[in-house]
Design an enzyme around this catalytic site. Structure first.
Site, mmCIF file in Angstrom:
data_model
loop_
_atom_site.group_PDB
_atom_site.id
_atom_site.type_symbol
_atom_site.label_atom_id
_atom_site.label_comp_id
_atom_site.label_asym_id
_atom_site.label_seq_id
_atom_site.Cartn_x
_atom_site.Cartn_y
_atom_site.Cartn_z
ATOM 1 N N ARG A 51 0.637 -1.475 -0.054
ATOM 2 C CA ARG A 51 -0.287 -0.002 -0.072
ATOM 3 C C ARG A 51 0.914 0.949 0.281
ATOM 4 O O ARG A 51 0.567 2.022 -0.938
ATOM 5 C CB ARG A 51 -0.552 0.349 1.328
ATOM 6 N N THR A 52 1.845 1.346 0.919
ATOM 7 C CA THR A 52 2.172 2.688 0.726
ATOM 8 C C THR A 52 3.785 2.954 -0.048
ATOM 9 O O THR A 52 3.404 3.971 -0.880
ATOM 10 C CB THR A 52 3.328 2.417 2.081
ATOM 11 N N LYS A 80 25.448 -3.215 -0.809
ATOM 12 C CA LYS A 80 27.020 -3.279 -0.745
ATOM 13 C C LYS A 80 27.646 -2.349 -0.027
ATOM 14 O O LYS A 80 28.780 -2.169 -0.102
ATOM 15 C CB LYS A 80 27.619 -2.748 -2.429
ATOM 16 N N ARG A 101 11.485 4.427 3.197
ATOM 17 C CA ARG A 101 10.723 2.827 4.740
ATOM 18 C C ARG A 101 12.375 3.160 4.349
ATOM 19 O O ARG A 101 13.143 1.735 3.969
ATOM 20 C CB ARG A 101 10.142 1.783 3.682
ATOM 21 N N HIS A 129 5.369 5.969 11.432
ATOM 22 C CA HIS A 129 4.299 6.428 10.504
ATOM 23 C C HIS A 129 3.845 6.871 9.940
ATOM 24 O O HIS A 129 2.608 7.237 9.528
ATOM 25 C CB HIS A 129 3.776 4.415 10.191
HETATM 26 C C1 NCD Z 1 1.648 -1.252 8.392
HETATM 27 C C2 NCD Z 1 3.277 -0.370 8.454
HETATM 28 O O1 NCD Z 1 4.560 -0.480 7.308
HETATM 29 O O2 NCD Z 1 3.394 0.021 9.404
HETATM 30 N N1 NCD Z 1 1.696 -1.127 7.020
HETATM 31 C C3 NCD Z 1 1.110 -0.001 6.129
HETATM 32 O O3 NCD Z 1 1.918 0.873 6.192
HETATM 33 N N2 NCD Z 1 0.531 0.296 5.906
HETATM 34 C C4 NCD Z 1 1.191 -1.600 8.890
HETATM 35 C C5 NCD Z 1 2.501 -3.441 9.539
HETATM 36 O O4 NCD Z 1 2.772 -3.289 9.054
HETATM 37 O O5 NCD Z 1 1.543 -4.012 10.000
#
Ligand code: NCD
Length: 306
Positions: A51-52, A80, A101, A129
């Site tokens: 999703r993100t 590396k 991320r 997040h």
């Molecule tokens: C979440 C995350 O990555 O923290 N997912 C997301 O980005 N919607 C929640 C999760 O991974 O449980």
């Protein structure tokens, strides 16, 4: 250079403005379809994501912009041994904005300190997040009409769940908020968040292991996955993973206008039968996330011009 590392980097007024922009995008998408023409978003994802990453990329395409993508650590120079700082300096030569991320807490902060373009934290380890929180806030706004006077239950892995940490931080600025923390004893909310966020802002909160006993009082129930990847041993994960499974029966005592949220991915925490209950809002969160990321990209690129 303005970045978004922690949801507290945004003022309450700025959050209101992002929500206003997102609502305008929903109403008038054509007005925004050329806003980022010629601009590039780099998505640097060193941890799994569906999703993100895709919502950031869809957001940039819907703004008329382009996307450069690293979708795993093993396919980039991180494998590396390149530092986050060097990666950030490098990507600044190619792109106009970064969404990152990373499994290490603080990595997007380090990236922002070294990049010459805005950096958005798309999840750092078990820490924060903030863009999931923007998705959650738009969902709460559209479902509840505002943010005050809500009792919010957070259920599941409150220790490692970064979406929980960021949403608690965001909600603690509104009035009449009550927080109910529902988790196994081993997965309680970290004490630094209780001290620096809940106690500091005078937010009343309670802790329990029993979801059913608190169900009737909740306006929002935020379910979460047990974060397997942050456990030190598999045995603990296997013991705790199915601590809470929300099913149709458990919702019998819930308010008729409860809003059930989950950042997704879901493993077992919510039975599929709940999906057809009008109180299930988790797929609405997915869509709202794209609109809020569009609003955020616009804001940060606008500020970067100044
Ligand atoms: C979440 C995350 O990555 O923290 N997912 C997301 O980005 N919607 C929640 C999760 O991974 O449980």
């Amino acid at each position: 250079m303005r970045s978004l590392i922690d949801i507290r980097d945004l003022s309450t007024q700025e959050i209101d403005e992002l929500i206003k922009t997102a609502c305008d995008i929903i109403e008038n998408p054509e007005k925004y379809s050329e806003k980022c023409r010629g601009k590039k978003l780099a998505t640097l994802f060193f941890e799994p994501s569906t999703r993100t990453r895709l919502s950031f990329e869809a957001a940039m395409y819907e703004l008329g912009g382009n996307v450069l993508s690293v979708s795993s650590g093993s396919s980039s120079s991180a494998a590396k041994g390149e530092s986050v700082a060097d990666t950030a300096k490098t990507v600044s030569c190619y792109a106009d904005i970064i969404a990152m991320r990373h499994p290490k807490e603080g990595a997007p902060f380090v990236a922002a300190a070294n990049a010459s373009i805005p950096v958005i934290n798309a999840g750092d380890g078990g820490h924060n997040h903030p863009t999931q929180t923007l998705a959650d806030l738009l969902t709460i706004y559209r479902e509840k009409g505002g943010f005050n006077n809500l009792t919010i239950g957070f259920c599941g892995d409150l220790k490692f769940g970064r979406t929980v940490h960021s949403l608690i931080s965001a909600m603690s600025r509104y009035t009449g908020i009550k927080i109910v923390l529902i988790s196994p004893l081993e997965l309680k909310l970290p004490s630094y968040i209780k001290k620096d966020v809940l106690k500091k802002n005078g937010i009343p909160y309670s802790q329990t292991t029993d979801l059913l006993s608190v169900m009737p009082e909740l306006d929002i129930l935020y379910m979460t996955r047990v974060q397997r990847e942050r456990f030190f041993n598999e045995e603990d994960y296997l013991r705790l993973k199915d601590s809470y499974i929300l099913d149709v029966k458990k919702l019998e005592t819930a308010k008729p206008d409860l809003c059930v949220m989950h950042p997704l991915p879901r493993v077992n925490e919510i039975s599929v039968a709940v999906d057809s209950d009008p109180r299930a809002c988790y797929f609405k969160q997915v869509l709202n996330g794209k609109y809020m990321r569009m609003a955020l990209i616009l804001k940060l690129l606008e500020e970067a011009k100044k």
